[in-house]
Design an enzyme around this catalytic site. Structure first.
Site, PDB file in Angstrom:
ATOM      1  N   ASP A   8       3.632   7.206 -12.801  1.00 50.62           N
ATOM      2  CA  ASP A   8       3.990   7.847 -11.538  1.00 50.62           C
ATOM      3  C   ASP A   8       4.919   9.011 -11.843  1.00 50.62           C
ATOM      4  O   ASP A   8       5.903   8.843 -12.566  1.00 50.62           O
ATOM      5  CB  ASP A   8       4.697   6.858 -10.613  1.00 50.62           C
ATOM      6  N   ASP A 129      -3.029   1.047   1.101  1.00 51.22           N
ATOM      7  CA  ASP A 129      -1.686   0.535   0.863  1.00 51.22           C
ATOM      8  C   ASP A 129      -1.228  -0.168   2.133  1.00 51.22           C
ATOM      9  O   ASP A 129      -1.218   0.444   3.208  1.00 51.22           O
ATOM     10  CB  ASP A 129      -0.722   1.680   0.531  1.00 51.22           C
TER      11      ASP A 129
END
Length: 241
Positions: A8, A129
């Site tokens: 990330d 998500d």
């Protein structure tokens, strides 16, 4: 099952978040290049990369760095974060990225997903998500009233072949993946399911393999040393043989 290690990117650095909270961003590696090379040495064939700044600001921010890291690693790379239009998809795919992940767009702009799948087929992944089963968007800052299963079924109808599912409550916690929600999802749609969030130990890899999901994204556990990536890849291959 593919074990897919993750990088990330925030402000050009490799970071991890706790439950998707940007305030908890913690730098976990000195170099995304070295990290990607380490993943390859461990036997990984795929890598998951997220532009966290892009996800929050709804535009490509760390895309050039991500593309460069992907090229230098030689790995197959899937990318998410800030991909909101066809130009962004095209930019990544023409520069060697194998698959792009559309997250917020699936909630906010289903027509964009339809057009993307029509143009790029299985190079388009949808990221779902969820928090308490309800889908969140815009870097997880915006909670919707859409159930994760309902959205998955909608994406299946559109022609999406692969879904990355993240239980936000598990992400970055090292508390184990949400096996119940993943099992329900895998039995609700025919798409390939990639599990994301909470993977911490080899037992999690075994559990996910037994659910017959397509892939497991591993992030924080690799950086903390809780999970031996090389062993995880070998175990996943063995269980699914």
């Amino acid at each position: 099952m593919f074990v897919i290690p993750a990088i990330d990117i925030k402000d050009g650095n490799c970071v991890r978040l706790f439950k998707g909270d940007y305030e908890t961003a913690e730098k976990v590696a000195e170099s995304p290049y070295e990290t990607a090379n380490y993943f390859k040495e461990c036997g990984a064939t795929w890598m998951h990369m997220v532009d966290l700044d892009g996800a929050k600001d709804a535009k490509l921010i760390n895309s050039d760095l991500i593309i460069d890291v992907a090229k230098s690693s030689g790995l197959n790379v899937e990318v998410g974060g800030g991909i909101r239009d066809m130009n962004a998809i095209e930019y990544y795919l023409k520069n060697g990225i194998k698959r792009v992940i559309l997250g917020s767009a699936a909630v906010k702009n289903p027509q964009f997903v339809i057009d993307a799948v029509k143009n790029y087929g299985d190079q388009i992944i949808v990221g779902i998500d969820a928090k308490n089963g309800m889908v969140c968007a815009e870097g997880w800052l915006d909670k919707s009233e859409i159930n994760y299963i309902d959205l998955a079924k909608e994406m299946e109808q559109i022609g999406v072949k692969t879904i990355v599912f993240t239980d936000i409550e598990q992400d970055g916690t090292l508390a184990g993946p949400n096996l119940q929600q993943l099992d329900e999802l895998a039995h609700s749609v025919s798409c390939n399911i990639v599990a994301s969030g909470g993977v911490s130990v080899l037992k999690d890899i075994i559990n996910l393999s037994e659910l017959n999901v397509y892939g497991a994204i591993c992030g924080k556990a690799i950086y903390t040393g809780n999970l031996d990536l090389k062993m995880a890849i070998q175990v996943a291959q063995k269980v699914t043989e």
